[in-house]
Design an enzyme around this catalytic site. Structure first.
Site, mmCIF file in Angstrom:
data_model
loop_
_atom_site.group_PDB
_atom_site.id
_atom_site.type_symbol
_atom_site.label_atom_id
_atom_site.label_comp_id
_atom_site.label_asym_id
_atom_site.label_seq_id
_atom_site.Cartn_x
_atom_site.Cartn_y
_atom_site.Cartn_z
ATOM 1 C CB SER A 10 -0.877 0.015 1.254
ATOM 2 O OG SER A 10 -1.307 1.337 1.512
ATOM 3 C CG HIS A 34 -3.942 -1.689 -1.192
ATOM 4 N ND1 HIS A 34 -5.051 -2.513 -1.313
ATOM 5 C CD2 HIS A 34 -4.257 -0.786 -0.230
ATOM 6 C CE1 HIS A 34 -5.987 -2.135 -0.454
ATOM 7 N NE2 HIS A 34 -5.527 -1.079 0.218
ATOM 8 C CG ASP A 36 -5.164 2.543 1.035
ATOM 9 O OD1 ASP A 36 -6.054 1.677 1.051
ATOM 10 O OD2 ASP A 36 -3.989 2.330 1.408
ATOM 11 C CG MET A 38 -8.558 7.269 2.433
ATOM 12 S SD MET A 38 -7.597 7.458 3.934
ATOM 13 C CE MET A 38 -6.635 5.951 3.896
ATOM 14 C CG HIS A 67 -9.283 -0.011 0.226
ATOM 15 N ND1 HIS A 67 -8.574 -0.101 1.401
ATOM 16 C CD2 HIS A 67 -10.592 0.020 0.595
ATOM 17 C CE1 HIS A 67 -9.402 -0.130 2.426
ATOM 18 N NE2 HIS A 67 -10.635 -0.054 1.964
ATOM 19 C CG MET A 69 -11.301 3.270 2.749
ATOM 20 S SD MET A 69 -9.654 3.382 3.475
ATOM 21 C CE MET A 69 -8.657 3.267 2.003
ATOM 22 C CG MET A 141 -11.006 -2.444 6.242
ATOM 23 S SD MET A 141 -9.570 -2.050 5.231
ATOM 24 C CE MET A 141 -8.601 -1.015 6.330
ATOM 25 C CG ASP A 179 -5.837 -2.603 3.842
ATOM 26 O OD1 ASP A 179 -4.757 -2.278 4.344
ATOM 27 O OD2 ASP A 179 -6.513 -1.849 3.118
#
Ligand code: DX5
Ligand code: ZN
Length: 233
Positions: A10, A34, A36, A38, A67, A69, A141, A179
């Site tokens: 990540s 990966h 992330d 957000m 991913h 979020m 998670m 994760d």
């Protein structure tokens, strides 16, 4: 199915001023990268959107594991697909209607990409049951989403076992990704829970010698893969 344990570094805690360098550190040992995303609403932190995913697409051939979020994944999934995402996961907690969850899974799969559903540490695995036949993978998670570098909540690993078992009962060998808070010390415990894909962020990128750590992690995962194969045959 390929039983090799997959490593998904990540980049959340990496120095994003040089994306090529971020990729170079892990390119020889990683299976996925990966990313992330957000939105500052679903989680109390803000990262990047499709533009940065597209920039990573230009500097690596590694599959991009995005991913999300974010509180309204449906608004942005097409943009991440266009940007070059290969795997896209969104949170079960972010979408209330089952119908919409199914639609979003279909949008991703109809583009030939892998669709995943994510659950937070405190979310029971039961909510995933209606989707176990349609998702390509589940992401469990093991920290509250939003920040890298947190300690793992090991209890969440019980859900990996439960999900794998529930999928097997339906005749599926469903891929489960984990994760949050994974490092060299707890790697084995994560693998033993039945995890297929391990997301590892700060243990690599916050280390003084990230490449060495990434190589050691790869070696350890390969050993654990052999053990996993033996156990299952
Ligand atoms: C947390 C992110 C994770 C994070 C993992 O919300 O989803 O992917 O980057 O980082 P570490 O490995 O530091 O917990
Ligand atoms: Zn993540």
């Amino acid at each position: 199915m390929d039983k090799r344990l997959q490593l998904a570094p990540s980049v959340l805690n990496a120095d994003l001023s040089d994306l090529r360098k971020v990729v170079e550190v892990v390119e020889d040992v990683a299976d996925l990268l990966h990313l992330d995303v957000m939105d500052g609403v679903f989680v109390p932190n803000l990262t990047f959107g499709p533009l940065v995913v597209k920039a990573f697409r230009r500097v690596t051939d590694l599959p991009l594991d995005v991913h999300l979020m974010i509180s309204r994944p449906g608004l942005f999934i097409p943009r991440f697909l266009e940007a070059g995402a290969d795997w896209i996961s969104f949170h079960l907690e972010a979408v209330s209607s089952r119908e919409e969850i199914r639609q979003l899974i279909d949008v991703i799969k109809n583009s030939g990409k892998k669709a995943g559903l994510v659950i937070n540490p405190e979310t029971p695995a039961d909510g995933l049951l209606p989707f176990l036949d349609s998702v390509d993978f589940v992401l469990v998670m093991t920290v509250s989403p939003g920040f890298g570098g947190q300690n793992m909540v090991p209890e969440a690993l019980d859900k990996v076992r439960a999900i794998k078992k529930a999928a097997r009962a339906r005749g599926r060998d469903l891929m489960v990704e984990v994760d949050g808070g994974i490092n060299e010390d707890n790697l084995r415990m994560v693998a033993e829970a039945g995890t297929d894909v391990l997301v590892i962020g700060s243990a690599i990128y916050a280390a003084p010698k990230p490449r060495e750590v990434a190589e050691r992690l790869r070696g350890a995962l390969d050993l654990l893969s052999t053990w996993k194969c033996r156990k299952e045959t």
